[in-house]
Design an enzyme around this catalytic site. Structure first.
Site, PDB file in Angstrom:
ATOM      1  N   ASP A  20       0.818  -1.214   0.000  1.00  0.00           N
ATOM      2  CA  ASP A  20       0.000   0.000   0.000  1.00  0.00           C
ATOM      3  C   ASP A  20       0.856   1.270   0.000  1.00  0.00           C
ATOM      4  O   ASP A  20       1.951   1.282   0.567  1.00  0.00           O
ATOM      5  CB  ASP A  20      -0.919  -0.011   1.235  1.00  0.00           C
ATOM      6  CG  ASP A  20      -2.031   1.018   1.129  1.00  0.00           C
ATOM      7  OD1 ASP A  20      -2.354   1.459   0.009  1.00  0.00           O
ATOM      8  OD2 ASP A  20      -2.581   1.379   2.183  1.00  0.00           O
ATOM      9  N   ASN A  68     -11.165  -2.694  -4.837  1.00  0.00           N
ATOM     10  CA  ASN A  68     -10.406  -1.777  -5.705  1.00  0.00           C
ATOM     11  C   ASN A  68     -11.109  -1.476  -7.041  1.00  0.00           C
ATOM     12  O   ASN A  68     -10.724  -0.549  -7.750  1.00  0.00           O
ATOM     13  CB  ASN A  68      -8.981  -2.286  -5.954  1.00  0.00           C
ATOM     14  CG  ASN A  68      -8.063  -2.135  -4.756  1.00  0.00           C
ATOM     15  OD1 ASN A  68      -7.182  -2.951  -4.521  1.00  0.00           O
ATOM     16  ND2 ASN A  68      -8.254  -1.083  -3.971  1.00  0.00           N
ATOM     17  N   TRP A  69     -12.175  -2.242  -7.373  1.00  0.00           N
ATOM     18  CA  TRP A  69     -12.939  -1.941  -8.596  1.00  0.00           C
ATOM     19  C   TRP A  69     -13.599  -0.575  -8.502  1.00  0.00           C
ATOM     20  O   TRP A  69     -13.999  -0.001  -9.518  1.00  0.00           O
ATOM     21  CB  TRP A  69     -14.025  -2.998  -8.842  1.00  0.00           C
ATOM     22  CG  TRP A  69     -13.487  -4.368  -9.127  1.00  0.00           C
ATOM     23  CD1 TRP A  69     -13.503  -5.429  -8.274  1.00  0.00           C
ATOM     24  CD2 TRP A  69     -12.842  -4.836 -10.322  1.00  0.00           C
ATOM     25  NE1 TRP A  69     -12.918  -6.529  -8.866  1.00  0.00           N
ATOM     26  CE2 TRP A  69     -12.515  -6.189 -10.117  1.00  0.00           C
ATOM     27  CE3 TRP A  69     -12.517  -4.238 -11.553  1.00  0.00           C
ATOM     28  CZ2 TRP A  69     -11.867  -6.959 -11.087  1.00  0.00           C
ATOM     29  CZ3 TRP A  69     -11.876  -5.010 -12.514  1.00  0.00           C
ATOM     30  CH2 TRP A  69     -11.556  -6.339 -12.282  1.00  0.00           C
TER      31      TRP A  69
END
Ligand code: IPE
Ligand code: IPE
Ligand code: MG
Length: 239
Positions: A20, A68-69
């Site tokens: 991240d 995350n889409w």
């Protein structure tokens, strides 16, 4: 420090890494987010080599979550392109004896990515070295739900006796079937949460949160996290 024996002496079987901070790294350098992701991919390559060098038996990298889409289409598309390039590269990793495994729901991924994932896994199927898992379109809740669906299908067709369903059997329906539970989760970027990563498998893991952004994450950071793990007292509910 004898880093060569560190992982083995601490009995670490599985490390999970939440990659991240790519976006913040890009912002800090005045670059578009996708440049942060490609720099993050370089860090992934280096970190993979460090894991081999340190003798980590199994490592899982969180690359793309089921959440995350919700990012802008342009960013999702550029990540998918990056995964494709990466898959071509993984196929050349044959010499490192790595066993590659993808964790997550593949159905929603673009065809070319899915095809390359299957090819890359297939190429390493006879390898005997480190397990390298990539969590791609992975969500811990989706994984558990998916296991529950498979179990109920088997139950309804009379192929599964619910009395025999213990934790071990349940685990065999997860994407991580056959892999050890997670001992250590490392999350760079300063965030202190799991974000749906290996929630079943990391139920008793130690967590090391670090302020470094993933593109700047070095071998020394990995070693620091392992050393920190070594200072923890894992009681597993005992005294
Ligand atoms: C992690 O970096 C990469 C993915 C989730 C694919 P981020 O893109 O989340 O970076 P930040 O959190 O915005 O800095
Ligand atoms: C977690 O990072 C997912 C990956 C690293 C692939 P995110 O950046 O998506 O997580 P949140 O949004 O901070 O929880
Ligand atoms: Mg993030």
């Amino acid at each position: 420090m004898d880093t060569e024996n560190l992982v083995h002496s601490l009995g670490i079987r599985h490390i999970g890494i939440i990659m991240d901070g790519n976006g913040r790294w890009a912002k800090k350098h005045g670059l578009p987010r996708k440049m942060g992701h490609s720099k993050g991919a370089d860090t992934f390559r280096n970190c993979l080599n460090s894991c081999i060098k340190l003798g980590v038996p199994c490592v899982t990298f969180y690359a793309f979550s089921t959440e995350n889409w919700s990012r802008p289409k342009e960013e999702v598309d550029s990540l998918m392109r990056l995964f494709c390039t990466f898959m071509d590269e993984m196929m050349k990793l044959q010499s490192k004896n790595i066993r590659l495994r993808f964790l997550g729901d593949r159905k929603a991924l673009p065809d070319d990515v899915r095809k390359k994932m299957a090819e890359a896994e297939e190429m390493t199927v006879n390898n005997t070295g480190m397990w390298c898992c990539i969590a791609l379109n992975y969500g811990g809740r989706e994984e558990i739900l998916n296991a529950a669906r498979k179990i109920s299908e088997l139950y309804h067709s009379g192929k599964l006796d619910l009395q025999s369903l213990d934790e071990e059997r349940f685990s065999s329906f997860l994407y991580t079937d056959g892999l050890p539970y997670v001992d250590l989760v490392i999350r760079p970027s300063g965030e202190k949460r799991l974000s749906n990563f290996l929630i079943w498998q990391a139920a008793y893991a130690e967590f090391v949160f670090m302020d470094v952004l993933w593109p700047d994450f070095s071998e020394n950071d990995l070693i620091d996290a392992i050393v920190e793990y070594g200072k923890r007292d894992r009681r597993f509910g005992g005294v």
